[in-house]
Design an enzyme around this catalytic site. Structure first.
Site, PDB file in Angstrom:
ATOM      1  CD  GLU B 183      -3.038  -0.682  -0.013  1.00 50.77           C
ATOM      2  OE1 GLU B 183      -3.393   0.497  -0.210  1.00 50.77           O
ATOM      3  OE2 GLU B 183      -3.423  -1.634  -0.735  1.00 50.77           O
ATOM      4  CB  SER B 467     -63.538 -16.357  24.977  1.00 47.35           C
ATOM      5  OG  SER B 467     -64.718 -15.979  24.330  1.00 47.35           O
TER       6      SER B 467
END
Lengths: 261, 761
Positions: B183, B467
């Site tokens: 690099e 219910s």
């Protein structure tokens, strides 16, 4: 016969369970069952199953019927210094022959049971018939106990919480969770866990004695001396060899003579 | 004329001076601004760390049910890879089919209560259960093992960059040299900008007539990543170069290099970006930096140029090719020997699949995010890298999601009227799964499609309970008896006939049964199994609505419960989560467990910030809970939930259907001793679905429970009078006598129940 015999026996089972609800409920103010003859029910009760005696459902310890919350709501508690968390909980007491503890003999309103054999080994409970879940849960409980001994209640809690995931009927897991929470200073949470443990350890006098002793330690830490004292007495009634309870009562009588009366 | 020229000259000079001065001032201002930015970045907070949300860990123990397929799938999801040889490094595992065992080299993992260093372990299987666990490094038997949890997602702003910051001294010199070699060869000799590198890049670009190389130094790359946008333009190059010069003037090469090694982007795992060399070593090789081989080091260095195109996960061939280029460069530069080079060329890339981090439980994450928001500021959650451990079971979560989406689609297919033209108003549903013993929320699906609607119906939607509320009425009746003096038992006969309930000085309410059919004298158990409205309302009237409300509260319902007669039939609006908590209390023998999603929160340094213990409270007597569980088992075996048996769910379970009287909401809550699920189906708006709970919610619940409990031991509810676990290998003994639709009378056709459980035992 309006209802088949098979159904009747099932209903009788329900009734037995409900009877325990009414007769053994330790916490909630239940409405006392009204004698059937004096109960003008709007609907006809078919095949009323007689409420069986508690003994028919499970064998309570002789003292167990006196553990209701209302029984220990007595006089105002004398002032006591809450016990330090680190010293509070002791391991299931080894059954060393102990001299009559000072205070406990004075304070105990009922004759104490003889010292029980040490039943604290959880690994001994892993017998060939035990399910894998139960066995793993017991081993984890044992690990949690060791972590508690080593002074690491936070790690113990993580392990012990797994015990109830694997086997929610493992009362020892709840007991040691209660103990770990006690060590962490979470006394009310510890009391809650003991209540859960109680229904799972009902048939085991040694552990019930330990449970009451730890309950006493929690009440004591919360500054509720009267409840603590009652719990210690309940522990000793089941197992007079419970060192935690006898030591605590001795300590209480030393701290405040009124507490022992 | 001369005067005029002089004047022009003077003006020009002034203008030039002004321009020059302005330029100098602007330049100085820009320089100052850039220097401030560089300083701020280097000396301030460099990175945000996303908090990570983990699922529950995977606990194995001797005797636990475990299928080999389930184990290998779990290992794959955790990033382990299979090898043909015994695993020698972390993340590898080998299946030994002949011996019936799996050898795994565990990852390092910091659990909330202990740091575990990876070690090799052998799991022996006998049939579908664990017969032994052995620590291979110590040759000792273990009775349990905890596999690390999965990362569910991160909490972050804009993008999620996963990194662990390391000191320069922790990075192997070979890796540093490799990166510099490929690099920025002259890193230690240039001043931030490398004119030779730029010239070389320009030549390459001219040769290709396109932008091939940038010629940027490491410092320039760092400045770009730290402070500038990603676009490759010349206008960005100038500030990048100036900032690099500033950075080099102010900071040492070592500081710049350390920041670079931690900043550099090296890959992608779903929504999670992999940044920094430490994280990359973990991502690609499951290794700490110090254990990287020469070949792996070269591969990492080579990745910087194009992390995704050269990723060994995506393109192993390209990755190897690039690695070999780097190795050749290292050999040519005398960084490695010919022998090292030859050995590194032979290194094999581990064959492993990329497991992307994609949030598979978005509703669950939203829910716990709300929990976390109460204690942690947004910035802390999104920038401080907390580790959040939850009770989420990703397996159950997937099953729940599948059951809900497929179930709703099936409903729409079988009832075309349910399908709305406007997708926004489409049929919706929710499912929440809880472990009753601990209160852990194991799964949560708050809607049909998270992308379309993030409204979480599990805890944000309050709907009439219908219910589902009836068991509370009967619990209150068993507990307190009636005001008339009636004691209630499961076999107590109650009157199921029309009546009017007068209350509050002149108001009245008349409950109606399904289809207006009334059955006269029925037992309590039958009234509950068949969900008879009138009988239930009569019981509620006798018991007193305040007592019904009190028991609902005690079990865990927190929403407002108006003390009106219709409360007995579920007129109050509650959330599915509340219903789950309340029925968990029954499943857990009367012990209410605080619902828990977040279990532990740790900071970046593995310090536990928060632990949410299991909080339990015995709120009703175990015997009372047991009795209700038996009654609700009747609902499953003979009542409105009996269809589940016909559809193949045969293990002992209790449950209750719920349908509101206007058919807007369909519910089913059902549970085994170990697992509870609540399903709600309806529309967000006022539209009616026109189906009962057993028609709309029960099929979804059944599909979920069948898959969720497969391979789990069959257990039944244990009577409080019988201590100890009872494990049964059989399905419930009771056969369906008279299955009913909600509100239907006894005697409706019974669905054929299979004689043996369908699930593997």
């Amino acid at each position: 016969m309006l209802i088949p015999k098979k159904r009747l026996s099932k209903f009788a089972g329900y009734a037995m369970a409900l009877a325990v609800t009414w007769s053994c409920a330790p916490q909630r103010p239940y409405r006392a069952p009204i004698p059937r003859s004096s109960a003008p029910a709007p609907s006809t009760r078919v095949a009323p199953p007689p409420a069986p005696p508690v003994e028919a459902v499970r064998k309570p310890l002789p003292q167990e019927s006196k553990i209701r919350e209302q029984d220990i709501r007595i006089a105002p508690a004398p002032k006591l210094t809450p016990a330090p968390a680190s010293k509070d909980a002791k391991e299931p007491t080894k059954q060393a022959s102990i001299s009559e503890p000072r205070g406990s003999s004075e304070a105990a309103p009922a004759p104490s049971a003889p010292p029980l054999a040490d039943d604290s080994s959880l690994l001994a409970k892993i017998t060939p018939g035990v399910s894998p879940q139960r066995a793993a849960s017991l081993r984890l409980t044992e690990e949690g106990r060791k972590l508690l001994d080593a002074g690491d209640p936070a790690k113990a809690i993580t392990r012990l919480e797994r015990t109830i995931v694997i086997d929610s009927t493992n009362g020892y897991g709840y007991f040691y969770l209660a103990k770990a929470q006690h060590r962490m200073g979470h006394y009310q949470q510890s009391l809650n866990l003991l209540e859960v443990a109680q229904s799972r350890l009902a048939g085991e006098p040694f552990w019930m004695s330990e449970l009451y002793a730890l309950r006493g330690e929690n009440y004591r830490a919360l500054g509720q001396a009267q409840k603590a004292e009652t719990s210690y007495h309940q522990s000793l009634r089941i197992n007079s060899g419970n060192q935690t309870a006898s030591d605590a009562l001795a300590r209480m009588s030393g701290e405040s003579p009124a507490a022992a009366k | 004329m001369k005067k005029f020229q002089l004047r022009i000259f003077s003006i020009s000079l002034i203008v030039l001076l002004v321009i020059t001065t302005t330029g100098l001032v602007a330049g100085a201002w820009f320089l100052k601004d850039w220097e401030d930015k560089v300083t701020k970045k280097f000396e301030g907070r460099k990175w945000d760390f996303a908090s990570k949300i983990y699922s529950d860990s995977y606990h194995l123990y001797v005797g636990a049910n475990l299928r080999l397929d389930d184990l290998t799938e779990k290992l794959r999801r955790l990033g382990y890879y299979e090898t043909s040889a015994p695993p020698k490094s972390q993340g590898a595992y080998q299946i030994n089919a002949a011996a019936g065992s799996v050898d795994i080299f565990l990852h390092d993992f910091d659990f909330p209560t202990e740091k575990v260093k990876g070690y090799p372990v052998r799991i022996r299987l006998l049939g579908n259960s664990v017969s032994g666990i052995e620590n291979l490094s110590e040759n000792t038997e273990k009775f349990d093992l905890e596999l690390e949890p999965e990362v569910v997602t991160g909490l972050y702003q804009r993008i999620w960059q996963e990194r662990r910051v390391v000191k320069l001294a922790e990075v192997p010199p070979l890796l540093i040299k490799s990166i510099l070699a490929v690099e920025d060869e002259r890193f230690f000799s240039h001043l931030g900008v490398d004119p030779i590198g730029i010239m070389r890049a320009m030549l390459v670009n001219l040769r290709h007539l396109s932008l091939q190389q940038g010629g940027s130094t490491l410092t320039q790359q760092l400045m770009k990543n730290f402070l500038l946008s990603d676009e490759r333009t010349l206008s960005r190059k100038f500030p990048e170069a100036v900032m690099a010069l500033i950075a080099e003037r102010k900071y040492s090469k070592e500081v710049i290099l350390e920041n670079y090694l931690n900043e550099i982007y090296l890959g992608q795992r779903g929504s999670q970006g992999i940044s920094g060399v430490w994280e990359a070593a973990q991502f690609y090789f499951s290794k700490p930096l110090s254990e990287l081989t020469v070949g792996q080091t070269a591969l990492l260095a080579g990745l910087i140029r194009a992390p995704n195109r050269l990723s060994p996960y995506r393109n192993a061939e390209a990755a190897i090719k690039r690695r070999n280029v780097v190795l050749a460069k290292l050999r040519d530069d005398k960084i490695i020997t010919q022998k090292q080079y030859d050995a590194a060329l032979k290194e094999q890339l581990p064959q492993r699949a990329l497991v992307k981090v994609t949030n598979e439980a978005p509703f669950y994450v939203d829910y716990l995010r709300r929990e976390l928001d109460q204690n942690y500021p947004k910035d802390v959650l999104e920038k401080d890298g907390l580790r959040i451990f939850t009770g989420l079971d990703l397996r159950l979560q997937k099953i729940a999601e599948k059951a809900l989406t497929e179930g709703l689609a099936k409903l729409e297919a079988s009832h075309p009227a349910l399908k709305k033209k406007n997708a926004e108003e489409g049929l919706e549903g929710a499912i929440v799964v809880v472990r009753p013993q601990t209160g852990e929320i194991k799964a949560m699906v708050g809607g049909r499609n998270y992308q379309k609607s993030q409204f979480n119906r599990v805890f944000q939607a309050k709907r009439q309970a219908g219910s589902v509320f009836k068991p509370f009425v009967y619990l209150a009746a068993f507990l307190h008896g009636g005001q008339s003096g009636t004691q209630y038992f499961p076999d107590t006969v109650v009157n199921d006939s029309q009546f009017t309930w007068n209350y509050d000085h002149g108001q009245s309410w008349q409950p109606n049964n399904y289809n207006n059919d009334y059955y006269g004298a029925v037992t309590v158990s039958r009234a509950l199994e068949s969900s008879l409205n009138s009988a239930t309302a009569r019981v509620a009237q006798d018991v007193g609505i305040r007592r019904v409300r009190e028991i609902a509260r005690r079990l865990g319902i927190e929403s407002s419960l108006p003390a009106v007669p219709s409360l007995s039939l579920g007129s109050a609006e509650v959330t599915p989560l509340e219903v789950a908590v309340a029925f968990s209390t029954l499943a857990n023998g009367g012990v209410r467990a605080r619902s828990v999603a977040v279990k532990h929160v740790m900071d970046q340094n593995t310090k536990v910030l928060e632990k949410r213990d299991v909080r339990l409270e015995q709120v009703i007597n175990p015997s009372l809970a047991y009795t209700m569980n038996q009654l609700l088992k009747g609902v499953m075996d003979r009542g409105t939930g009996a269809a589940a048996r016909r559809w193949g769910f045969t293990r002992p379970a209790a449950g209750k259907t719920g349908t509101t009287n206007d058919y807007k909401d369909a519910w089913f809550v059902g549970y085994t001793p170990e697992l509870l699920a609540v399903v709600w189906v309806g529309y967000d708006g006022p539209a009616k679905i026109g189906l009962s709970g057993s028609e709309a919610a029960l099929p979804i619940w059944t599909e979920f429970m069948k898959a969720a409990t497969a391979n789990m031991p069959v257990t039944d509810f244990v009577s409080p009078s019988v201590p100890g676990s009872e494990t049964s290998e059989d399905a419930p003994a009771e056969k369906c006598g008279s299955a009913t639709r909600e509100g239907e009378p006894p005697g409706a056709p019974c669905p054929p129940a299979p004689a043996k459980p369908a699930e593997p035992v």
